[in-house]
Every structure is written in C-alpha cells, then in structure tokens.
Design an enzyme around this catalytic site. Structure first.
Site, mmCIF file in Angstrom:
data_model
loop_
_atom_site.group_PDB
_atom_site.id
_atom_site.type_symbol
_atom_site.label_atom_id
_atom_site.label_comp_id
_atom_site.label_asym_id
_atom_site.label_seq_id
_atom_site.Cartn_x
_atom_site.Cartn_y
_atom_site.Cartn_z
ATOM 1 N N GLY A 166 -4.755 -1.707 -0.155
ATOM 2 C CA GLY A 166 -3.761 -0.708 -0.546
ATOM 3 C C GLY A 166 -4.009 0.678 0.041
ATOM 4 N N LYS B 32 1.938 6.609 1.015
ATOM 5 C CA LYS B 32 1.476 5.430 1.760
ATOM 6 C C LYS B 32 -0.048 5.492 1.860
ATOM 7 C CE LYS B 32 2.299 3.004 6.118
ATOM 8 N NZ LYS B 32 2.954 3.079 7.419
ATOM 9 N N ASP C 158 10.933 -6.755 8.121
ATOM 10 C CA ASP C 158 10.539 -5.828 7.044
ATOM 11 C C ASP C 158 10.332 -4.416 7.578
ATOM 12 O OD1 ASP C 158 8.343 -7.309 8.279
ATOM 13 O OD2 ASP C 158 7.028 -6.050 7.070
ATOM 14 N N ARG D 204 0.828 -1.212 0.000
ATOM 15 C CA ARG D 204 0.000 0.000 0.000
ATOM 16 C C ARG D 204 0.857 1.254 0.000
ATOM 17 N NH1 ARG D 204 -2.152 1.122 5.922
ATOM 18 N NH2 ARG D 204 -0.612 -0.032 7.103
HETATM 19 P P1 AMP Z 1 3.141 -3.578 8.019
HETATM 20 O O1 AMP Z 1 2.474 -4.364 9.087
HETATM 21 O O2 AMP Z 1 2.542 -2.213 7.815
HETATM 22 O O3 AMP Z 1 4.617 -3.529 8.169
HETATM 23 O O4 AMP Z 1 2.825 -4.326 6.650
HETATM 24 C C1 AMP Z 1 3.222 -5.628 6.396
HETATM 25 C C2 AMP Z 1 2.902 -5.983 4.967
HETATM 26 O O5 AMP Z 1 1.480 -5.896 4.723
HETATM 27 C C3 AMP Z 1 3.536 -5.079 3.927
HETATM 28 O O6 AMP Z 1 3.868 -5.860 2.821
HETATM 29 C C4 AMP Z 1 2.437 -4.104 3.625
HETATM 30 O O7 AMP Z 1 2.604 -3.508 2.361
HETATM 31 C C5 AMP Z 1 1.204 -4.997 3.670
HETATM 32 N N1 AMP Z 1 -0.020 -4.247 3.968
HETATM 33 C C6 AMP Z 1 -0.389 -3.724 5.148
HETATM 34 N N2 AMP Z 1 -1.582 -3.113 5.060
HETATM 35 C C7 AMP Z 1 -1.997 -3.254 3.778
HETATM 36 C C8 AMP Z 1 -3.166 -2.847 3.047
HETATM 37 N N3 AMP Z 1 -4.161 -2.162 3.620
HETATM 38 N N4 AMP Z 1 -3.235 -3.197 1.739
HETATM 39 C C9 AMP Z 1 -2.251 -3.879 1.159
HETATM 40 N N5 AMP Z 1 -1.134 -4.288 1.779
HETATM 41 C C10 AMP Z 1 -1.005 -3.991 3.074
HETATM 42 MG MG MG Z 2 5.954 -2.227 7.341
#
Ligand code: AMP
Ligand code: MG
Length: 489
Positions: A122, A109, A248, A89
């Site tokens: 996203g 973002k 990540d 996203r």
């Molecule tokens: P995060 O927990 O924010 O570090 O995200 C972990 C993974 O989930 C990453 O690959 C993000 O891009 C994906 N992600 C989190 N929220 C969304 C969303 N609403 N739509 C698509 N991908 C997401």
């Molecule tokens: Mg992240």
C-alpha cells in the site's frame, strides 16, 4: 484544516468502494505543495504546508469533511483480465469543486493498505512519487489532459523495493478516478444495477451536456471514444509512451493517469518500449492508438447489456461506434502533425509529407523532440534548416525533404505568424527527459530537491526558449541510452 469537500462517489452504494482511512506514518515531512493548483481548488497552500497540513497529507489524521474510500475496479492488464483490482495503495479523500466549476477527486497515493492491496504494502517510494509529480505537471503544461499533483510528502518510513527507499505519499488530483476497469468490475459480476448507476454517474460528472440523451450507455461510449482519441493523439504528437495502458489505467474522463513506467522518446523509434515488464512491446509508442481502441472495446463489452437486451443488436450498435475510432483519431493526429510542421491550411499530401519526415527520423534515430523544435526554429529562417540537417548522419534525404517542406510552407494561405505560434506550441523545447528524471530521483533520494525544483520551473513553460536551462533540452548521452522503466510500485 479546511478543504471544501463535496463528496458524491461516497454516496453511491457501498459495493462501489471500501471505507478505509489512510494508515498513519512515523515522521511526515513536506516535499512540495503545488501553489497554483491549490489556488484553482480554493485550498490554502499555507495551511497544507503547516505541520498539521503535512501530517494529513501523509495520512496522519483527516481533513475535515474527508470521507476516505478505496474504489473498487477490475481491469485487463497486458491483455489478461483481473476481476478485482481496486485501489490497493490509494485512498480517495473526497471531491472539491474548483474555481473553474470543475469537480475533482483528491486522492492520497501510497497511503497504506486497503482491502484491495492483495500482497502489496500500500506504499510508494519517493522516486515514483516525484516522477509522477513532475511528469504529470509537465503534461499539464503541455496542455495534455492529465491527473495532477497537489502535494508530495515523505513518511519517515522505509519501503522495500529491492533496496530500502524513503517512503512518500502523493496527493493526486483527477477529474475522477473512473476507469474502463470500473465498468468491467460491475460487468464481471453481472451487476446491471451497478453498471446503470455508474453510467449515470459518469455522464453527470464528465459529460453533463449529454446526460439527457436517451441511449445513455452508447452516449457514454461515444464520449469516451472522443476523449481517448484526443488524448492519445496528443501523446503521439509529443513522443510520449504511457507504458502501461491497461484498462484500469484508461480514464473515463480522458486524462492521462498512472505515470508508473512512462517515458518520452528520445531517439525516434516508433516501436520503442521502455517498461521492463512489457516484453512483447504491447505498449510500444506506435501501438498506442491500437491499444486505446482495444481498451475502448472492453468498455463497449462491459456496457453491452445496457445497450440492448438483444445481444446481437447491442454488438452491432457498439461496433458502429468503435468503427469511428480510426477516422476520429486520424483527424486529430493529422491536425497535430500539420501543427508540428507549421502547415496552416489542410492539403491532401500533408500527411505524406509528415510520414516521410518521420520515416527519415526513424531511420536516422534522431531525437524526436529536438528535431521538431529545430524545425520550428527554421520556419521563417530558412538557413536554420541546416541545423536540423546536421542532426542526420546522412543529410541528403532530409535535405530533399526540406525542399518539399519549404515549397509547401511558401504556398500556405494562413499568415506565418499564426502558423508559427501553433508550431511553437506543438513542438516543446523542454520535456521531462528520462535521464534527467532519473538524475532528479537519485538526487532527491539523497535529500537534494534542487533538480526537482528546477525541472518543475522549466517544464512549466515547455514551449518557451529558456537559454539558461538549455542543458535540460539535451538528449541523453551514449551511456544513458538504454533507458528502462519499472512499474512504479
Ligand atoms: P498500477 O500498475 O499502478 O496501475 O496498479 C495495478 C494494481 O496494483 C492496482 O490495483 C494497484 O492499486 C495495485 N498496486 C500497485 N502497487 C501496489 C502496492 N505497493 N500495494 C498495494 N497495491 C498495489
Ligand atoms: Mg493504475
């Protein structure tokens, strides 16, 4: 619409990313533009605030020179490996070299789906966007390495997060978006050429003075260990709980990245977690150094084939580097603890003095930030120690500690003015208190940005006394204690 993009990641081979533009939204509207960051990046804030600027910040059309890409990466999340995560996203618009000569990524973002979105939409909701804006800018003001916020806009669309919430897009600025997980992505595919290019790129970008070292992979590992020990020691000095220290979310530049479920400790409890999904306490406050080392070990594993073709030799070499973590972290953490106590010269029993106070604080569950700030108020005004003492349900053990502290201060050879200034900077009066962040989000969701603006203003000077805003120093009331955060999706 001029942003002087100078893109280098987009020049890497196409398997490093997916070319994908942001998805247009219905009705972009401005929440905020960060003037001083615009200034640093040589971007005209007035242009960003114009209707064309706001449209582009929401993903409706592109700034000239932008080459939008979603970056590929993998990652260990809560200990389990996902070989393919990537920007689900977020979209990197491009890179800009600031007036300070530093190259930074500009990323949207919440700007719509990418090939890495899996089942996600996203998108981002206004709450997490403003929380990241406020907390990251507050961390910057606290001199903690961090990604920053250039702008926030609403989309005029609704995102579904249990409830219908206003959609928003954050423009995030980072030294880069390279993570430990980026290295794991290529390692998992046994793509040695990709790994090699990534190591070179990371050294060039973040550690250019080391780029000519012969053992590039080891050099990078060593530099990232250094950056992460610095970062996590700063968190520990501020009572900051990142909440989702997955690989990540572990930046190669050593910046704090991903403000999803983060929180500041209020009542001091070293085992505290806030995140609703962290049931095991993996990312609890006191576990953060250990987890940083765990994440660095994943980086070491990923680069292993570049260190030596003899695996045993490679393991030995990276292990030697990882083994330096405790001493390097300890040295930095102890220096911060000395600053927090106003100690100038370095003595053997300083760490014990700090530990003893922290133990008393944990027992009494006193407010972490306020206790240290009140201690600062007392450094050259001894009677003020009574203010700190009064915070403890059972003051006697604290009073005994304070006698030791005063004796230690009296014997210090560093001038008190110097120590006092260090102590002031190590003990902020104002942090982004969890209950205030929640109030701010609730108001903003109703269209009232006044608390957001006020907190931004106050948190920009976290170590200054600001008598008119002292209510923002207050710990949560009893009804606000059971604070939980939810991953910022
Ligand atoms: P995060 O927990 O924010 O570090 O995200 C972990 C993974 O989930 C990453 O690959 C993000 O891009 C994906 N992600 C989190 N929220 C969304 C969303 N609403 N739509 C698509 N991908 C997401
Ligand atoms: Mg992240």
């Amino acid at each position: 619409m001029t942003i002087a993009f100078d893109n280098t990641y987009a020049r890497l081979p196409e398997r490093f990313f997916a070319k994908v533009p942001p998805t247009p939204v219905r009705a972009p509207a401005l929440l905020r533009v960060n003037e001083s960051l615009c200034e640093l990046l040589g971007i005209d804030a007035a242009e960003l605030r114009s209707p064309e600027g706001v449209a582009r910040l929401a993903g409706n059309g592109l700034f000239d020179g932008s080459e939008p890409i979603a970056l590929a990466y993998a990652g260990h999340q809560f200990g389990g490996f996902s070989p393919k995560l990537g920007d689900g996203r977020a979209i990197l618009l491009g890179e800009v070299v600031g007036k300070d000569g530093v190259r930074r990524d500009i990323q949207l973002k919440g700007s719509g789906p990418t090939p890495f979105s899996r089942r996600g939409d996203g998108r981002a909701a206004i709450g997490p966007v403003l929380r990241e804006y406020l907390v990251s800018e507050s961390m910057h003001a606290l001199r903690v390495p961090t990604t920053r916020a250039l702008a926030a806009v609403t989309t005029g669309e609704v995102v579904l997060r249990g409830d219908d919430l206003p959609g928003a897009v954050l423009t995030r600025v980072a030294a880069s978006h390279l993570r430990v997980g980026t290295f794991e992505y290529f390692a998992a595919q046994r793509d040695l050429d990709g790994l090699e290019r990534l190591v070179k790129f990371a050294l060039w970008r973040h550690y250019p003075h080391l780029a000519r070292n012969p053992d590039r992979a080891l050099t990078l590992l060593d530099a990232v260990i250094d950056a992460q020990t610095t970062l996590v020691s700063r968190w520990m000095g501020l009572g900051f709980v990142h909440g989702v220290m997955n690989t990540d979310n572990t930046s190669i530049s050593g910046e704090t990245i991903d403000y999803g479920p983060c929180a500041f400790l209020d009542a001091y409890d070293p085992g505290r977690t806030f995140s609703s999904i962290d049931q095991q306490g993996r990312y609890a406050f006191h576990n953060q150094p250990r987890i940083a080392l765990w994440n660095l070990a994943r980086l070491a594993e990923a680069i292993l084939p570049l260190v030596s073709s003899d695996e045993d030799a490679a393991v030995k070499q990276v292990t030697e580097r990882l083994d330096t973590f405790p001493d390097r972290f300890g040295a930095r953490h102890h220096a911060i603890l000395r600053d927090k106590l106003g100690l100038g010269d370095e003595r053997d029993d300083d760490v014990a003095l700090a530990r003893d106070l922290l133990e008393l604080m944990a027992k009494a569950r006193v407010d972490f930030t306020l206790t240290f700030r009140r201690l600062f108020d007392a450094i050259d005004r001894a009677p003020r120690v009574s203010v700190v003492s009064a915070m403890f349900a059972d003051p006697a053990p604290f009073d005994a500690w304070a006698v030791r502290w005063r004796a230690r201060l009296d014997g210090d050879s560093v001038p008190v003015a110097t120590r006092k200034e260090r102590m002031r900077l190590a003990n902020p009066a104002f942090i982004a208190r969890n209950h205030r962040v929640e109030q701010m989000i609730a108001k903003a969701t109703e269209g009232d940005l006044s608390l957001f603006e006020r907190m931004l203003r106050v948190l920009a000077r976290p170590c200054d006394d600001q008598p008119d805003d002292e209510d923002l120093m207050d710990p949560p009331g009893a009804d606000q204690w059971d604070y939980q955060t939810f991953c910022g999706t």
